[in-house]
Design a protein around this motif. Structure first.
Motif, PDB file in Angstrom:
ATOM      1  N   ILE A   1       0.717  -1.197  -0.226  1.00 22.69           N
ATOM      2  CA  ILE A   1       0.123  -0.309  -0.035  1.00 22.69           C
ATOM      3  C   ILE A   1       0.822   1.406   0.073  1.00 22.69           C
ATOM      4  CG2 ILE A   1      -1.773   1.355   1.340  1.00 22.69           C
ATOM      5  CD1 ILE A   1      -2.686  -1.159   2.289  1.00 22.69           C
ATOM      6  N   ALA A   2       1.917   1.161   1.002  1.00 22.88           N
ATOM      7  CA  ALA A   2       2.724   2.420   0.792  1.00 22.88           C
ATOM      8  C   ALA A   2       3.476   2.568  -0.459  1.00 22.88           C
ATOM      9  CB  ALA A   2       3.864   2.088   2.151  1.00 22.88           C
ATOM     10  N   VAL A   3       4.017   1.705  -1.158  1.00 27.86           N
ATOM     11  CA  VAL A   3       4.719   1.782  -2.457  1.00 27.86           C
ATOM     12  C   VAL A   3       3.535   2.257  -3.524  1.00 27.86           C
ATOM     13  CG1 VAL A   3       5.735   0.445  -4.258  1.00 27.86           C
ATOM     14  CG2 VAL A   3       6.253   0.006  -2.022  1.00 27.86           C
ATOM     15  N   ALA A   4       2.559   1.796  -3.436  1.00 24.84           N
ATOM     16  CA  ALA A   4       1.380   2.260  -4.271  1.00 24.84           C
ATOM     17  C   ALA A   4       1.152   3.934  -4.135  1.00 24.84           C
ATOM     18  CB  ALA A   4       0.040   1.323  -4.002  1.00 24.84           C
ATOM     19  N   CYS A   5       0.952   4.044  -2.830  1.00 23.05           N
ATOM     20  CA  CYS A   5       0.677   5.612  -2.578  1.00 23.05           C
ATOM     21  C   CYS A   5       1.903   6.207  -3.134  1.00 23.05           C
ATOM     22  CB  CYS A   5       0.625   5.553  -1.106  1.00 23.05           C
ATOM     23  SG  CYS A   5      -0.973   5.004  -0.332  1.00 23.05           S
ATOM     24  N   TYR A   6       3.073   5.882  -2.895  1.00 24.15           N
ATOM     25  CA  TYR A   6       4.288   6.668  -3.252  1.00 24.15           C
ATOM     26  C   TYR A   6       4.222   6.591  -4.941  1.00 24.15           C
ATOM     27  CZ  TYR A   6       6.030   7.932   1.236  1.00 24.15           C
ATOM     28  OH  TYR A   6       6.308   8.434   2.367  1.00 24.15           O
ATOM     29  N   THR A   7       3.837   5.728  -5.462  1.00 23.15           N
ATOM     30  CA  THR A   7       3.857   5.632  -6.846  1.00 23.15           C
ATOM     31  C   THR A   7       2.965   6.419  -7.473  1.00 23.15           C
ATOM     32  OG1 THR A   7       4.619   3.344  -6.858  1.00 23.15           O
ATOM     33  CG2 THR A   7       3.615   4.063  -8.820  1.00 23.15           C
ATOM     34  N   ILE A   8       1.722   6.632  -6.765  1.00 29.10           N
ATOM     35  CA  ILE A   8       0.639   7.464  -7.133  1.00 29.10           C
ATOM     36  C   ILE A   8       1.210   8.895  -7.186  1.00 29.10           C
ATOM     37  CG2 ILE A   8      -1.697   8.278  -6.590  1.00 29.10           C
ATOM     38  CD1 ILE A   8      -2.621   5.453  -6.041  1.00 29.10           C
ATOM     39  N   ILE A   9       1.692   9.443  -5.772  1.00 22.96           N
ATOM     40  CA  ILE A   9       2.196  10.619  -5.923  1.00 22.96           C
ATOM     41  C   ILE A   9       3.408  10.930  -6.797  1.00 22.96           C
ATOM     42  CG2 ILE A   9       3.751  12.224  -4.292  1.00 22.96           C
ATOM     43  CD1 ILE A   9       2.189  10.469  -1.806  1.00 22.96           C
TER      44      ILE A   9
ATOM     45  N   SER B   1       4.711  28.126 -13.674  1.00 23.32           N
ATOM     46  CA  SER B   1       6.212  28.215 -13.378  1.00 23.32           C
ATOM     47  C   SER B   1       6.085  27.519 -11.773  1.00 23.32           C
ATOM     48  CB  SER B   1       7.044  29.041 -13.622  1.00 23.32           C
ATOM     49  OG  SER B   1       7.104  29.604 -14.875  1.00 23.32           O
ATOM     50  N   LEU B   2       5.339  28.116 -11.023  1.00 24.53           N
ATOM     51  CA  LEU B   2       5.345  28.165  -9.526  1.00 24.53           C
ATOM     52  C   LEU B   2       4.854  26.703  -9.222  1.00 24.53           C
ATOM     53  CD1 LEU B   2       4.530  31.570  -8.117  1.00 24.53           C
ATOM     54  CD2 LEU B   2       6.824  30.398  -8.021  1.00 24.53           C
ATOM     55  N   ILE B   3       3.792  26.160 -10.087  1.00 25.64           N
ATOM     56  CA  ILE B   3       3.041  24.890  -9.734  1.00 25.64           C
ATOM     57  C   ILE B   3       3.901  23.734  -9.339  1.00 25.64           C
ATOM     58  CG2 ILE B   3       1.457  23.173 -10.432  1.00 25.64           C
ATOM     59  CD1 ILE B   3      -0.218  25.703 -11.687  1.00 25.64           C
ATOM     60  N   PRO B   4       4.752  23.377 -10.321  1.00 24.74           N
ATOM     61  CA  PRO B   4       5.746  22.226 -10.046  1.00 24.74           C
ATOM     62  C   PRO B   4       6.615  22.553  -8.901  1.00 24.74           C
ATOM     63  CG  PRO B   4       5.802  23.093 -12.266  1.00 24.74           C
ATOM     64  CD  PRO B   4       5.116  23.831 -11.673  1.00 24.74           C
ATOM     65  N   VAL B   5       7.358  23.764  -8.669  1.00 25.66           N
ATOM     66  CA  VAL B   5       7.817  23.838  -7.468  1.00 25.66           C
ATOM     67  C   VAL B   5       6.939  23.703  -6.278  1.00 25.66           C
ATOM     68  CG1 VAL B   5       9.459  25.617  -6.232  1.00 25.66           C
ATOM     69  CG2 VAL B   5       9.391  25.554  -8.727  1.00 25.66           C
ATOM     70  N   LEU B   6       5.844  24.237  -6.193  1.00 26.74           N
ATOM     71  CA  LEU B   6       4.811  23.942  -4.915  1.00 26.74           C
ATOM     72  C   LEU B   6       4.547  22.612  -4.911  1.00 26.74           C
ATOM     73  CD1 LEU B   6       3.261  25.655  -3.020  1.00 26.74           C
ATOM     74  CD2 LEU B   6       1.362  25.608  -4.641  1.00 26.74           C
ATOM     75  N   ILE B   7       4.506  21.706  -5.899  1.00 32.68           N
ATOM     76  CA  ILE B   7       4.183  20.318  -5.930  1.00 32.68           C
ATOM     77  C   ILE B   7       5.186  19.613  -5.095  1.00 32.68           C
ATOM     78  CG2 ILE B   7       3.664  18.354  -6.808  1.00 32.68           C
ATOM     79  CD1 ILE B   7       1.822  19.914  -8.945  1.00 32.68           C
ATOM     80  N   ILE B   8       6.439  19.927  -5.439  1.00 34.76           N
ATOM     81  CA  ILE B   8       7.703  19.123  -5.050  1.00 34.76           C
ATOM     82  C   ILE B   8       8.084  19.886  -3.600  1.00 34.76           C
ATOM     83  CG2 ILE B   8      10.099  19.097  -5.323  1.00 34.76           C
ATOM     84  CD1 ILE B   8       9.834  19.490  -8.539  1.00 34.76           C
ATOM     85  N   PHE B   9       7.632  20.967  -3.360  1.00 30.90           N
ATOM     86  CA  PHE B   9       7.663  21.538  -1.885  1.00 30.90           C
ATOM     87  C   PHE B   9       6.736  20.759  -1.006  1.00 30.90           C
ATOM     88  CE2 PHE B   9       6.632  24.339   1.575  1.00 30.90           C
ATOM     89  CZ  PHE B   9       7.942  24.347   2.364  1.00 30.90           C
ATOM     90  N   ILE B  10       5.514  20.389  -1.278  1.00 29.62           N
ATOM     91  CA  ILE B  10       4.589  19.805  -0.669  1.00 29.62           C
ATOM     92  C   ILE B  10       5.107  18.298  -0.487  1.00 29.62           C
ATOM     93  CG2 ILE B  10       2.167  18.957  -0.674  1.00 29.62           C
ATOM     94  CD1 ILE B  10       1.439  21.485  -1.936  1.00 29.62           C
ATOM     95  N   VAL B  11       5.419  17.660  -1.556  1.00 28.59           N
ATOM     96  CA  VAL B  11       5.945  16.204  -1.453  1.00 28.59           C
ATOM     97  C   VAL B  11       7.005  16.238  -0.698  1.00 28.59           C
ATOM     98  CG1 VAL B  11       6.885  14.455  -2.933  1.00 28.59           C
ATOM     99  CG2 VAL B  11       4.981  15.966  -3.690  1.00 28.59           C
ATOM    100  N   LEU B  12       7.900  17.155  -0.561  1.00 29.78           N
ATOM    101  CA  LEU B  12       9.110  16.902   0.367  1.00 29.78           C
ATOM    102  C   LEU B  12       8.942  17.207   1.764  1.00 29.78           C
ATOM    103  CD1 LEU B  12      12.002  19.121  -1.383  1.00 29.78           C
ATOM    104  CD2 LEU B  12      11.873  16.867  -1.279  1.00 29.78           C
ATOM    105  N   ILE B  13       7.858  17.601   1.976  1.00 27.66           N
ATOM    106  CA  ILE B  13       7.067  17.629   3.277  1.00 27.66           C
ATOM    107  C   ILE B  13       6.284  16.453   3.635  1.00 27.66           C
ATOM    108  CG2 ILE B  13       5.522  19.036   5.016  1.00 27.66           C
ATOM    109  CD1 ILE B  13       6.365  21.515   3.665  1.00 27.66           C
ATOM    110  N   VAL B  14       5.250  16.015   2.937  1.00 30.33           N
ATOM    111  CA  VAL B  14       4.631  14.766   3.045  1.00 30.33           C
ATOM    112  C   VAL B  14       5.285  13.552   3.106  1.00 30.33           C
ATOM    113  CG1 VAL B  14       2.698  13.674   1.877  1.00 30.33           C
ATOM    114  CG2 VAL B  14       2.589  16.179   2.114  1.00 30.33           C
ATOM    115  N   ALA B  15       6.328  13.453   2.217  1.00 33.04           N
ATOM    116  CA  ALA B  15       7.105  12.057   1.960  1.00 33.04           C
ATOM    117  C   ALA B  15       7.794  11.890   3.279  1.00 33.04           C
ATOM    118  CB  ALA B  15       8.158  12.327   0.840  1.00 33.04           C
ATOM    119  N   PRO B  16       8.662  12.893   3.854  1.00 35.69           N
ATOM    120  CA  PRO B  16       9.307  12.370   5.039  1.00 35.69           C
ATOM    121  C   PRO B  16       8.071  12.057   6.359  1.00 35.69           C
ATOM    122  CG  PRO B  16      10.298  14.354   4.253  1.00 35.69           C
ATOM    123  CD  PRO B  16       8.966  14.142   3.531  1.00 35.69           C
ATOM    124  N   ILE B  17       7.142  12.858   6.409  1.00 42.58           N
ATOM    125  CA  ILE B  17       6.103  12.545   7.361  1.00 42.58           C
ATOM    126  C   ILE B  17       5.327  11.186   7.097  1.00 42.58           C
ATOM    127  CG2 ILE B  17       3.637  13.158   8.187  1.00 42.58           C
ATOM    128  CD1 ILE B  17       4.681  16.286   7.700  1.00 42.58           C
ATOM    129  N   GLY B  18       5.236  10.896   5.880  1.00 43.13           N
ATOM    130  CA  GLY B  18       4.697   9.496   5.447  1.00 43.13           C
ATOM    131  C   GLY B  18       5.759   8.328   5.871  1.00 43.13           C
TER     132      GLY B  18
END
Length: 476
Positions: free
Chosen positions: A14-22, A164-181
């Protein structure tokens, strides 16, 4: 039970699937943003193309008005048609930039401009009024297009910054969510292991004999539950085996004890029996002196049997609780030495007694500890024979009080040293083998230890370690 637990493998899937979807979401969002930026850049280029067409129209318009060459007018008409085609081709994109009103107005003025040029084309000569009208409409085309381009440019700049900001914002969110997850997932996996380890550490100390089921917090994994049950079954099996071993050791110890007692008591009894038998069979033939000598042998053997029984009783009494008091080991050594001084002097043994200036207090039974000291000192005296040196030292080491008794005797071989505290083990001809065993039992009851260091030909050191008694209103 099937619904109560989840497998660890499923959680990882499930964790691998979630990270793949992200990850797919990031890639898709980035791709869309790039496409949007590409469209905006393309539209910007088209606006520049329209601007160039307008500039060409105005250039040939001016040439015609200056030189009245109809070829220039035809060129002007040609670029007007190209301008209309560019506007038609990009009208949908430009309307999306909220410039619909400007587009309609631009198309209308271009139509008027084109109609005026067509009228002039049919005439032989242009009059000043028509020339002024052409300039006016051409200028208006430029003004309206500049308004349109400025408005479009503002909107394009805003959209380009946004995408231009949307990918940066998404990566920033992922960098926060990924360690928490990852932290949450690691916690879910590691927490049960820590729980098992916590209880596993308690098992050797007999603080627990099973691992209870965890009812809090983390997800219950099937693999951990199987491991917990397996460990509990192993603990139960080990406890059962341990009880069997303890019982077997008890029976073996009882057998050894009975065998030792029988052997030790049988020797003096056998001697007594043989001596009495000789007296009975040869009573008339024996003179008074011989009978007296035989009776003396009987008395010695009976005394030897009584000594064995006394040691056994002492060994049994040491298992019971006795009154404890504060004891200064310096006084204990001094009082114990008084009882063996005559034997030390008789054998010409030199003494070296090293006692500290301050008290070294322990909590214990004075008579029992004195018995241990006398026993060890007596063994040292007997081991040295004539001459030699006896050294007794009292000191503190860490939180323990230490008594060291060293002799310069022949030392104890390693194979014998391993057995000296066993009941009924002795190397003496008339020893009972209970002295050191009783001493070991006494020190253990005082929560202490006896250590032995010996080297053949150089002597032996017995070291007694006892907990220090702190004078704070209670025992240490």
């Amino acid at each position: 039970m099937k619904n109560k637990y989840i497998t660890l493998k499923k959680v990882i899937y499930i964790a691998v699937a979630c990270y793949t979807i992200i990850l797919l979401f990031i890639v898709t969002a980035t791709y869309i943003c790039i496409k949007k930026l590409d469209q905006k850049v393309y539209l910007w280029i088209q606006l520049e193309n329209i601007d160039r067409q307008i500039l060409e129209v105005r250039r040939y318009e001016k040439n015609y008005l200056l030189y009245h060459n109809k070829q220039d007018l035809l060129y002007t008409m040609d670029y007007i048609e190209k301008l209309e085609l560019e506007l038609q081709k990009n009208s949908d994109f430009i309307k999306n930039l909220d410039t619909k009103a400007e587009i309609n107005e631009l198309k209308k003025i271009i139509d008027d401009y084109k109609s005026t040029l067509e009228n002039i084309l049919e005439q032989e000569k242009i009059n000043p009024i028509q020339a002024k009208e052409i300039r006016k409409k051409g200028h208006k085309i430029v003004v309206i297009f500049n308004q349109l381009r400025n408005k479009a440019t503002q909107k394009l700049n805003y959209d380009i910054k946004k995408y231009s900001l949307i990918p940066v914002l998404i990566i920033f969110i992922v960098l926060i969510v990924a360690p928490i997850g990852a932290y949450i997932l690691a916690t879910w996996i590691i927490k049960p292991i820590e729980y098992l380890a916590y209880y596993a550490h308690k098992i050797p100390g007999a603080q627990t004999n099973y691992i209870p089921e965890h009812e809090k917090g983390f997800i219950k994994y099937k693999e951990y539950e199987q491991l917990r049950k397996a460990i509990n079954e192993m603990i139960k099996s080990l406890n059962d085996k341990q009880q069997e071993v303890i019982q077997a050791e008890k029976m073996a110890a009882i057998g050894t004890t009975i065998s030792g007692i029988a052997h030790e008591i049988n020797n003096p009894l056998n001697n007594i029996f043989l001596t009495v038998e000789v007296i009975i069979d040869s009573f008339k033939e024996l003179d008074q002196e011989e009978i007296q000598e035989m009776l003396q042998d009987i008395y010695k053997e009976a005394e030897r049997a009584r000594e064995i029984v006394a040691h056994l009783l002492e060994f049994a009494r040491n298992k019971k609780e006795s009154k404890l008091e504060k004891i200064d080991l310096r006084n204990l050594v001094k009082e114990s030495l008084k009882l063996v001084t005559s034997e030390i002097n008789l054998k010409g043994i030199k003494r070296n007694i090293i006692l500290p200036d301050e008290e070294v207090n322990v909590r214990g039974n004075f008579n029992q500890l004195q018995q241990v000291l006398i026993n060890i000192i007596t063994n040292a005296i007997q081991a040295m024979g004539k001459g030699g040196k006896l050294e007794i030292r009292v000191k503190k080491k860490d939180n323990q009080a230490v008594i060291e008794i060293s002799d310069t005797g022949p030392g104890i071989p390693e194979e014998i040293r391993k057995k000296i505290f066993e009941p009924f083990f002795t190397t003496k001809e008339k020893g009972t083998g209970l002295g050191l065993s009783v001493s070991y039992s006494i020190i253990q009851k005082h929560k202490g230890q006896i250590e032995v260091e010996s080297e053949e030909g150089k002597g032996t050191t017995f070291r007694i370690l006892l907990p220090i008694y702190e004078n704070t209103g209670g025992a240490s």
